[in-house]
Design a protein around this motif. Structure first.
Motif, PDB file in Angstrom:
ATOM      1  N   VAL A   1     -13.269  -8.229  -3.405  1.00 28.44           N
ATOM      2  CA  VAL A   1     -13.911  -9.470  -2.926  1.00 28.44           C
ATOM      3  C   VAL A   1     -12.989 -10.164  -1.915  1.00 28.44           C
ATOM      4  O   VAL A   1     -13.403 -10.541  -0.813  1.00 28.44           O
ATOM      5  CB  VAL A   1     -14.225 -10.413  -4.122  1.00 28.44           C
ATOM      6  N   TYR A   2     -11.710 -10.293  -2.278  1.00 25.85           N
ATOM      7  CA  TYR A   2     -10.761 -10.956  -1.381  1.00 25.85           C
ATOM      8  C   TYR A   2     -10.628 -10.190  -0.065  1.00 25.85           C
ATOM      9  O   TYR A   2     -10.513 -10.774   1.005  1.00 25.85           O
ATOM     10  CB  TYR A   2      -9.394 -11.098  -2.048  1.00 25.85           C
ATOM     11  N   GLU A   3     -10.612  -8.856  -0.172  1.00 27.28           N
ATOM     12  CA  GLU A   3     -10.470  -8.048   1.039  1.00 27.28           C
ATOM     13  C   GLU A   3     -11.621  -8.329   1.997  1.00 27.28           C
ATOM     14  O   GLU A   3     -11.429  -8.481   3.188  1.00 27.28           O
ATOM     15  CB  GLU A   3     -10.422  -6.570   0.657  1.00 27.28           C
TER      16      GLU A   3
ATOM     17  N   ASN B   1      -2.773 -13.106   0.812  1.00 22.50           N
ATOM     18  CA  ASN B   1      -2.262 -12.288   1.928  1.00 22.50           C
ATOM     19  C   ASN B   1      -3.270 -11.218   2.320  1.00 22.50           C
ATOM     20  O   ASN B   1      -3.975 -10.686   1.466  1.00 22.50           O
ATOM     21  CB  ASN B   1      -0.970 -11.584   1.531  1.00 22.50           C
ATOM     22  N   ARG B   2      -3.277 -10.878   3.600  1.00 20.40           N
ATOM     23  CA  ARG B   2      -4.138  -9.786   4.060  1.00 20.40           C
ATOM     24  C   ARG B   2      -3.526  -8.463   3.592  1.00 20.40           C
ATOM     25  O   ARG B   2      -2.326  -8.235   3.751  1.00 20.40           O
ATOM     26  CB  ARG B   2      -4.200  -9.811   5.582  1.00 20.40           C
ATOM     27  N   PHE B   3      -4.325  -7.644   2.979  1.00 21.72           N
ATOM     28  CA  PHE B   3      -3.838  -6.356   2.467  1.00 21.72           C
ATOM     29  C   PHE B   3      -5.026  -5.404   2.466  1.00 21.72           C
ATOM     30  O   PHE B   3      -6.038  -5.680   1.812  1.00 21.72           O
ATOM     31  CB  PHE B   3      -3.308  -6.543   1.033  1.00 21.72           C
ATOM     32  N   PRO B   4      -4.964  -4.299   3.214  1.00 24.99           N
ATOM     33  CA  PRO B   4      -6.152  -3.446   3.351  1.00 24.99           C
ATOM     34  C   PRO B   4      -6.550  -2.751   2.052  1.00 24.99           C
ATOM     35  O   PRO B   4      -5.698  -2.163   1.386  1.00 24.99           O
ATOM     36  CB  PRO B   4      -5.730  -2.416   4.406  1.00 24.99           C
ATOM     37  N   PHE B   5      -7.834  -2.838   1.730  1.00 24.96           N
ATOM     38  CA  PHE B   5      -8.322  -2.179   0.521  1.00 24.96           C
ATOM     39  C   PHE B   5      -8.152  -0.671   0.630  1.00 24.96           C
ATOM     40  O   PHE B   5      -8.014   0.025  -0.372  1.00 24.96           O
ATOM     41  CB  PHE B   5      -9.802  -2.540   0.273  1.00 24.96           C
ATOM     42  N   GLN B   6      -8.132  -0.165   1.868  1.00 23.89           N
ATOM     43  CA  GLN B   6      -7.964   1.283   2.100  1.00 23.89           C
ATOM     44  C   GLN B   6      -6.672   1.802   1.443  1.00 23.89           C
ATOM     45  O   GLN B   6      -6.647   2.897   0.878  1.00 23.89           O
ATOM     46  CB  GLN B   6      -7.897   1.516   3.607  1.00 23.89           C
TER      47      GLN B   6
ATOM     48  N   LEU C   1      -0.150  -0.892 -10.506  1.00 25.53           N
ATOM     49  CA  LEU C   1       0.209  -1.971  -9.579  1.00 25.53           C
ATOM     50  C   LEU C   1      -0.966  -2.917  -9.366  1.00 25.53           C
ATOM     51  O   LEU C   1      -0.844  -3.895  -8.623  1.00 25.53           O
ATOM     52  CB  LEU C   1       0.620  -1.383  -8.221  1.00 25.53           C
ATOM     53  N   VAL C   2      -2.098  -2.619 -10.004  1.00 23.35           N
ATOM     54  CA  VAL C   2      -3.320  -3.375  -9.702  1.00 23.35           C
ATOM     55  C   VAL C   2      -3.164  -4.892  -9.914  1.00 23.35           C
ATOM     56  O   VAL C   2      -3.548  -5.670  -9.037  1.00 23.35           O
ATOM     57  CB  VAL C   2      -4.520  -2.800 -10.490  1.00 23.35           C
ATOM     58  N   PRO C   3      -2.575  -5.362 -11.045  1.00 32.71           N
ATOM     59  CA  PRO C   3      -2.422  -6.819 -11.186  1.00 32.71           C
ATOM     60  C   PRO C   3      -1.593  -7.435 -10.057  1.00 32.71           C
ATOM     61  O   PRO C   3      -1.827  -8.572  -9.658  1.00 32.71           O
ATOM     62  CB  PRO C   3      -1.705  -6.981 -12.531  1.00 32.71           C
ATOM     63  N   TYR C   4      -0.633  -6.686  -9.550  1.00 34.39           N
ATOM     64  CA  TYR C   4       0.217  -7.190  -8.457  1.00 34.39           C
ATOM     65  C   TYR C   4      -0.568  -7.236  -7.143  1.00 34.39           C
ATOM     66  O   TYR C   4      -0.415  -8.154  -6.347  1.00 34.39           O
ATOM     67  CB  TYR C   4       1.466  -6.308  -8.310  1.00 34.39           C
ATOM     68  N   PHE C   5      -1.414  -6.214  -6.937  1.00 32.51           N
ATOM     69  CA  PHE C   5      -2.273  -6.231  -5.746  1.00 32.51           C
ATOM     70  C   PHE C   5      -3.202  -7.447  -5.806  1.00 32.51           C
ATOM     71  O   PHE C   5      -3.413  -8.133  -4.819  1.00 32.51           O
ATOM     72  CB  PHE C   5      -3.136  -4.954  -5.683  1.00 32.51           C
ATOM     73  N   LYS C   6      -3.748  -7.705  -7.002  1.00 33.15           N
ATOM     74  CA  LYS C   6      -4.714  -8.802  -7.166  1.00 33.15           C
ATOM     75  C   LYS C   6      -4.059 -10.143  -6.823  1.00 33.15           C
ATOM     76  O   LYS C   6      -4.625 -10.954  -6.081  1.00 33.15           O
ATOM     77  CB  LYS C   6      -5.236  -8.828  -8.612  1.00 33.15           C
ATOM     78  N   ALA C   7      -2.859 -10.364  -7.371  1.00 30.97           N
ATOM     79  CA  ALA C   7      -2.181 -11.638  -7.116  1.00 30.97           C
ATOM     80  C   ALA C   7      -1.830 -11.784  -5.637  1.00 30.97           C
ATOM     81  O   ALA C   7      -1.945 -12.860  -5.054  1.00 30.97           O
ATOM     82  CB  ALA C   7      -0.923 -11.724  -7.973  1.00 30.97           C
ATOM     83  N   TRP C   8      -1.438 -10.674  -5.013  1.00 28.12           N
ATOM     84  CA  TRP C   8      -0.979 -10.714  -3.621  1.00 28.12           C
ATOM     85  C   TRP C   8      -2.126 -10.950  -2.654  1.00 28.12           C
ATOM     86  O   TRP C   8      -2.037 -11.746  -1.717  1.00 28.12           O
ATOM     87  CB  TRP C   8      -0.258  -9.399  -3.315  1.00 28.12           C
ATOM     88  N   ILE C   9      -3.241 -10.276  -2.895  1.00 27.12           N
ATOM     89  CA  ILE C   9      -4.337 -10.292  -1.919  1.00 27.12           C
ATOM     90  C   ILE C   9      -5.069 -11.636  -1.899  1.00 27.12           C
ATOM     91  O   ILE C   9      -5.783 -11.942  -0.949  1.00 27.12           O
ATOM     92  CB  ILE C   9      -5.317  -9.111  -2.182  1.00 27.12           C
TER      93      ILE C   9
END
Lengths: 227, 473
Positions: free
Chosen positions: B447-449, B344-349, B333-341
């Motif tokens: 970085v985005y987080e 959008n705020r999304f916790p790295f945790q 799911l990593v590419p999707y997390f990258k595009a989303w974050i």
């Protein structure tokens, strides 16, 4: 604990679900106990009448894919085969680049793999396996397994996560063969680790942080192996 | 005299079909109107339901059975069915002694074929079974259990869906909700509204499986969570298997889907109070439907809005969703997390949990990524902007390597006492089992987080990469 370890590898392997016969043949991600005992028989060149047996194993693969396979369906009249065979195509799932490690406490059984009598196969006859090495190791015992993977564990009383299937422990040498000791198992892929209140031996050379191996304590004394 | 032990009809065997039939029998015996019936009484009750309310439409289960036989009228279908099962129960049907291949018990065994069993192969072709046998040989309890399977499965798209689990409460719950839920068979049968196999709201296996997980999390919390009262999100080890099958005519088929315990646990964590508000829009925004190409997800209203209409969760949750499908199929799911974050705020945790528990990434790899991201964000705005652009545009591993070497040099020149990356940490940052693109993406995510954390608004020039976009029907 001293164990005799046999490492086998194969390009392909396929372990069918025992009761799915029609249309498509998916593969289990770990062979049942009966398949591994069948390998022992193939290596020994004879049907081994076990009474009690201690055995563990670990199975892993690199990929899963589907093959198209020709089958020949033979017609029958009054329960007897005729000369009419109809060809058909089925999809068979198979595992690619596989490794099987067997742990035995009886050195005599391990010795059979030094010069296998029959071909060793992981599934069907085209899934030819090679004995990579046979070693004797001293592996530490753990009271509670925390990293079980790549093996089947009896389901009753443990209820471990995985694919749940009724699988045999052995087959008779009668015709037709009969399954022996069928019971539910959790089929735990090498891709996921599971904890259990079960004793095991720890093999640090399997996976990044090692893997715990459950030793099946098989007792065939109650089963009539010649039903 | 009892024809059969109740326990042998309901105890889990490990076979998903036999167990679903067993759960149905157990549920029926809990009903006040049925609790006094023996197993033959239950067979008669269910046979009546199949014949008179379902119009004997069991073709996807049993081929050429007494019930599906078109030459028989309703009365004869019932008579023949009862005669057959009576002969099985009192063991007057042809049998032979042996070990049942489902239960393992030594018993009289009866032949199971496509008329009374599912996916067991045709007896017409003599080499389908070992030793030229004319079917699978199973004990009477297994034959009886299979008769009840149609009540324990649902129509899911073009095939039937059966969900089984290592958690017996969950497996039982799946069957119970089909029988006693609001639209369950036992509620509709009394009103004459039961017309066939239950229908899933979903035609897609991934959606159906995760919707079932949602239902478990809502309705059987004690079976799912170790400490449900404390709202501690520690899911018990529960895995699900979906058998998507049909035994229909000349095209019997089965496709298996496995939702592992780690994915189940991760999904349960995402649905918890702590993460739901963040996870839900991430998943909801990824639904796709070719009929609604111009629709856009509105996070505020949690609806998909097209120029013509506004669709709520009940409607859009039936569409295909790459996040759910990838979770189920073990794809990253990593590419999707990258595009989303990036927007959008999304916790790295949460991403860290995903990486460690589902992708089995080494904790030291994750820590090193966080350290490097921390260094990037500690610098001036222009450097951060350049870092995002360089990492995101990198097409070759050499570009990432060159950039990391530059960062190491910058860190040294900046007077830092600690090196940014030690020589023995390189293997953690680029482990053999993880692609460099994934590491690059994770660096960007981290970085985005940190930018979100620090509330830093930088005019970044993020370019969406093609690899994220997955064609869906």
């Amino acid at each position: 604990m001293q164990v005799h370890v046999i490492d086998l590898s194969s390009w392909t392997a396929s372990f069918r679900y025992p009761n799915l016969i029609s249309g498509v043949q998916p593969t289990l991600e770990v062979p049942p106990v009966s398949t591994v005992l069948g390998l022992l028989n193939a290596a020994a060149g004879q049907y081994l009448h076990h009474q009690k047996l201690e055995i563990g194993y670990y199975f892993q693969f690199d990929a899963k894919a589907v093959d198209l396979e020709s089958i020949y369906q033979i017609d029958s009249t009054n329960g007897r085969a005729t000369n009419n065979a109809k060809s058909n195509i089925i999809r068979r799932e198979f595992l690619f680049n596989t490794r099987l490690r067997i742990y035995l406490t009886d050195p005599k059984l391990a010795d059979y793999f030094r010069q296998p009598y029959y071909s060793l196969v992981l599934g069907r006859m085209n899934d030819l396996a090679t004995v990579e090495q046979i070693t004797t190791l001293d592996l530490p015992e753990v009271a509670y397994a925390s990293r079980l993977a790549g093996q089947v564990i009896p389901f009753r009383e443990n209820y471990l996560a995985g694919q749940i299937q009724a699988l045999p422990k052995y087959f008779t040498d009668t015709f037709p063969r009969q399954n022996v000791g069928t019971e539910p198992y959790s089929v735990i892929s090498h891709l996921t680790f599971v904890k259990a209140n079960l004793p095991a031996i720890h093999d640090k050379n399997l996976g990044k942080a090692g893997t715990d191996i459950y030793l099946h304590q098989l007792d065939f004394s109650e089963h009539d192996q010649a039903v | 005299m009892e024809l059969v032990l109740k326990e042998n009809l309901t105890h889990p065997t490990g076979d998903p079909f036999a167990d679903a039939g067993g759960y149905v029998i157990a549920s029926l015996w809990k009903e006040p109107a049925l609790k006094d019936k023996d197993i033959l009484g239950l067979i008669e009750y269910v046979a009546n339901l199949y014949i008179n309310q379902w119009n004997a439409n069991l073709h996807a289960f049993f081929l050429n059975s007494k019930i599906t036989q078109p030459a028989f009228d309703s009365k004869r279908k019932l008579e023949e069915t009862l005669t057959y099962y009576k002969s099985i129960l009192n063991e007057t049907a042809p049998s032979k002694i042996g070990y049942c291949r489902f239960s393992g018990r030594k018993a009289n065994l009866f032949v199971a074929g496509r008329d009374n069993h599912i996916l067991s192969g045709s007896s017409t072709f003599i080499n389908f079974h070992h030793g030229f046998e004319n079917g699978l040989y199973v004990s009477k309890e297994i034959i009886v259990r299979f008769f009840f399977v149609p009540l324990g499965v649902m129509q899911l798209g073009d095939k039937l869906g059966l969900i089984s689990s290592n958690n017996t409460i969950v497996a039982n719950y799946y069957v119970e909700q089909l029988l006693t839920g609001p639209d369950g068979h036992l509620n509709t049968v009394g009103r004459g509204l039961s017309s066939g196999v239950a229908r899933s709201n979903y035609g897609i296996p991934a959606n159906a499986l995760f919707a079932f997980v949602d239902s478990c999390l809502k309705n059987i919390r004690t079976a799912i969570y170790a400490n449900p009262s404390e709202n501690v999100v520690e899911a018990r080890n529960t895995s699900l298997s979906l058998y998507h099958f049909t035994n229909f005519g000349a095209k019997p088929e089965v496709v298996l889907y496995q939702l592992s315990a780690t994915v189940f646990g991760f999904y349960a964590l995402c649905q918890s109070i702590t993460y739901y508000e963040i996870w839900h829009p991430f998943v909801a925004s990824h639904y796709r439907n070719s009929k609604f190409k111009d629709a856009k997800y509105n996070q505020g209203t949690d609806t998909w809005v097209s120029p013509k209409e506004e669709l709520a969760y009940d409607s859009y949750s039936t569409w295909r969703n790459p996040i759910l499908e990838r979770l189920l199929n073990g794809q990253t799911l990593v590419p999707y997390f990258k595009a989303w974050i990036s927007t959008n705020r999304f916790p790295f945790q949460l991403i860290e949990t995903y990486l460690i528990y589902i992708n089995q990434m080494d904790k030291r790899t994750v820590q090193k990524i966080k350290d490097i991201a921390g260094f990037i964000v500690s610098r001036d705005e222009d450097s951060i902007k350049k870092a995002i652009l360089r990492l995101n545009r990198a097409k070759y591993v050499q570009e990432v390597r060159q950039y990391l070497l530059k960062l190491i040099d910058d860190n040294y020149k900046g007077g830092s006492q600690e090196p940014l990356l030690k020589i023995d940490e390189v293997e953690y940052l680029f482990p053999e089992t993880v692609s460099w693109r994934e590491i690059r993406d994770l660096l960007l995510i981290a970085v985005y987080e940190k930018l979100h954390e620090k509330n830093l608004q930088i005019a970044t020039e993020f370019e969406e990469q093609n690899e994220v976009i997955e064609p869906l029907d």
